[in-house]
Design a protein around this motif. Structure first.
Motif, PDB file in Angstrom:
ATOM      1  N   SER A  38      30.266  87.666 110.739  1.00  0.00           N
ATOM      2  CA  SER A  38      30.398  88.767 109.787  1.00  0.00           C
ATOM      3  C   SER A  38      31.564  88.454 108.849  1.00  0.00           C
ATOM      4  N   ASP A  39      31.572  89.074 107.690  1.00  0.00           N
ATOM      5  CA  ASP A  39      32.695  88.927 106.757  1.00  0.00           C
ATOM      6  C   ASP A  39      33.777  89.966 107.019  1.00  0.00           C
ATOM      7  N   SER A  51      38.436  88.955 113.545  1.00  0.00           N
ATOM      8  CA  SER A  51      37.182  88.594 112.879  1.00  0.00           C
ATOM      9  C   SER A  51      36.043  89.192 113.699  1.00  0.00           C
ATOM     10  N   TYR A  52      34.886  89.352 113.067  1.00  0.00           N
ATOM     11  CA  TYR A  52      33.780  90.050 113.724  1.00  0.00           C
ATOM     12  C   TYR A  52      32.495  89.234 113.745  1.00  0.00           C
ATOM     13  N   GLU A  60      16.391  93.021 115.581  1.00  0.00           N
ATOM     14  CA  GLU A  60      17.372  94.097 115.447  1.00  0.00           C
ATOM     15  C   GLU A  60      18.779  93.527 115.419  1.00  0.00           C
ATOM     16  N   GLN A  61      19.589  94.072 114.502  1.00  0.00           N
ATOM     17  CA  GLN A  61      20.961  93.603 114.379  1.00  0.00           C
ATOM     18  C   GLN A  61      21.924  94.777 114.454  1.00  0.00           C
ATOM     19  N   LEU A  62      22.957  94.615 115.252  1.00  0.00           N
ATOM     20  CA  LEU A  62      24.017  95.605 115.414  1.00  0.00           C
ATOM     21  C   LEU A  62      25.254  95.059 114.707  1.00  0.00           C
ATOM     22  N   GLU A  63      25.580  95.677 113.574  1.00  0.00           N
ATOM     23  CA  GLU A  63      26.644  95.154 112.713  1.00  0.00           C
ATOM     24  C   GLU A  63      28.028  95.262 113.357  1.00  0.00           C
ATOM     25  N   ASP A  64      28.780  94.185 113.236  1.00  0.00           N
ATOM     26  CA  ASP A  64      30.193  94.153 113.651  1.00  0.00           C
ATOM     27  C   ASP A  64      30.418  94.687 115.064  1.00  0.00           C
ATOM     28  N   ALA A  65      29.575  94.286 115.991  1.00  0.00           N
ATOM     29  CA  ALA A  65      29.626  94.812 117.355  1.00  0.00           C
ATOM     30  C   ALA A  65      30.503  93.987 118.295  1.00  0.00           C
ATOM     31  N   ALA A  84      35.367  90.484 122.419  1.00  0.00           N
ATOM     32  CA  ALA A  84      35.185  91.828 122.981  1.00  0.00           C
ATOM     33  C   ALA A  84      34.037  92.517 122.253  1.00  0.00           C
ATOM     34  N   PHE A  85      33.495  93.566 122.877  1.00  0.00           N
ATOM     35  CA  PHE A  85      32.303  94.236 122.356  1.00  0.00           C
ATOM     36  C   PHE A  85      32.496  95.742 122.283  1.00  0.00           C
TER      37      PHE A  85
END
Length: 93
Positions: A38-39, A51-52, A60-65, A84-85
């Motif tokens: 991710s940016d 950073s993410y 399916e995508q879970l943003e910045d998880a 970490a999540f």
């Protein structure tokens, strides 16, 4: 410990490091096929710049998880590059 989303084990390790109630997984314990860079970046006053990753399972995508500290501060060197999540990723034993 395991990190699970959409019935997929994203990470599994007996050697997580707990900081502020979050389990940080060693990089080699995370299944990289589910991570999408991710940016997004945020700053923690004592850990440094995070950073993410987004998590992608099937379509399916879970943003910045997921997040990590690629250049952690001296106080957080023990979790540098550990992941970490949050955001619905279940972290459980």
């Amino acid at each position: 410990m395991k990190a699970i989303w959409k019935d997929k084990v994203i990470a599994a390790s007996d050697n997580t490091i707990v900081v502020e109630s979050n389990h940080y997984f060693p990089p080699n314990a995370v299944d990289q096929q589910y991570l999408v860079k991710s940016d997004t970046h945020t700053t923690c006053p004592w850990k440094g710049e995070a950073s993410y990753y987004s998590i992608k399972v099937n379509d399916e995508q879970l943003e910045d998880a997921a997040w990590y500290y690629p250049s952690a501060s001296e106080k957080a060197k023990n979790i540098e590059n550990y992941i970490a999540f949050w955001k619905g990723v279940k972290v459980t034993e």
